[in-house]
Design an enzyme around this catalytic site. Sequence first.
Site, short mmCIF file in Angstrom:
data_model
loop_
_atom_site.label_atom_id
_atom_site.label_comp_id
_atom_site.label_asym_id
_atom_site.label_seq_id
_atom_site.Cartn_x
_atom_site.Cartn_y
_atom_site.Cartn_z
N ASP A 1 -11.33 2.80 4.45
CA ASP A 1 -11.64 1.26 4.34
C ASP A 1 -13.21 1.31 4.18
O ASP A 1 -13.56 0.17 4.01
CB ASP A 1 -11.15 0.66 5.37
N GLN B 1 -4.61 -1.58 9.47
CA GLN B 1 -4.46 -3.11 8.75
C GLN B 1 -5.18 -3.92 9.85
O GLN B 1 -4.74 -4.21 11.09
CB GLN B 1 -2.97 -3.31 8.63
N LYS C 1 0.83 -1.27 0.04
CA LYS C 1 -0.17 -0.10 0.13
C LYS C 1 0.94 1.17 -0.04
O LYS C 1 0.62 2.34 -0.64
CB LYS C 1 -0.84 0.14 1.34
#
Length: 285
Positions: A116, A93, A49
């Site tokens: 997200d 994460q 990422k």
Amino acid sequence: MTHIIDGKTIAAQIKEDLKHRVGTLESQPGLAVILVGDDPASKVYVGNKIKACEAVGIKSYESRLPAQATQGEILAEIKAFNDNKHVHGILLQLPVPDHLDSEALVQSIAAEKDVDGLSITNAGKLILGHTDGLVPCTPQGSLRLIKSVKDDLTGLNAVVIGRSNLFGKPMAQLLLRENCTVTMAHSRTRNLDEICRGADILVAAVGRAKMVKGDWIKDGAIVIDVGINRMDDGKLCGDVDFDAAKDKAFAITPVPGGVGPMTIACLLENTVKAFETQDKDSLAA
Ligand code: NAP
């Protein structure tokens, strides 16, 4: 001829377009990535990422916390990023170590920075049809892949296997928004094979290697395989028996090289969208 949907190429195009878009902005979008612990797979995901951010001109802020970090320490880290004007997107994460309350951590991320798309606000916006929310990256990417082979999905029967907050639920909402008739299947679903045989669009997100058999696929279906399963020989494979399914499908995603690359591309896109929203809001203030 079956279309093998090339997620790598489509994701590369999205990133190229984003690089140009970022180049026209007056300041630089920023994405903070928080990693707790040292799970090897998570480290690889975070590394990918961050590399992808650099490639399109997004500034990344990496925060690595030890596996023993407390809930309070991580909440403080999230708060600091919530308050940081240079950070427009925040990603925690997942999974985090078991002693932590991951839902409380996720919900502490400011909704406008929740790239997200897991906050109650963004999930609610998706259900209510508001288009200014941030949509989870993997379902967003999966829809792009479906639309790369068929633009108008109106009236099609879509079956989504899996009902997680991260994938199955938002995927079903996105397909509903496209006027599909959506069935959500899960571990308690009866006659899953029969349900799948009625699917014009079949999306599998379970995490069980080759669970979806070739004879579950309707002739001419679009098949999106979200599952990532590591086989004994170290190779990756999806939830769909690709070799059998590809003879029946009109279009199908491979694993790897299908949905996977789209997730990061959509994360970058969400970060730029978050930047643009926050930039507009700060100009209006
Ligand atoms: P998850 O939270 O574990 O959800 C799995 C879902 O599958 C659950 O809803 C579960 O039903 C359902 N399920 C389990 N066994 C089943 C069965 N025998 N028949 C029908 N449904 C069954 O997983 P997730 O986070 O959604 O991820 C699913 C898969 O996608 C994993 O392999 C993950 O690695 C992959 N993934 C890939 C990406 C990517 O970037 N490509 C991103 C996210 C996830 P219940 O709700 O009834 O338990």
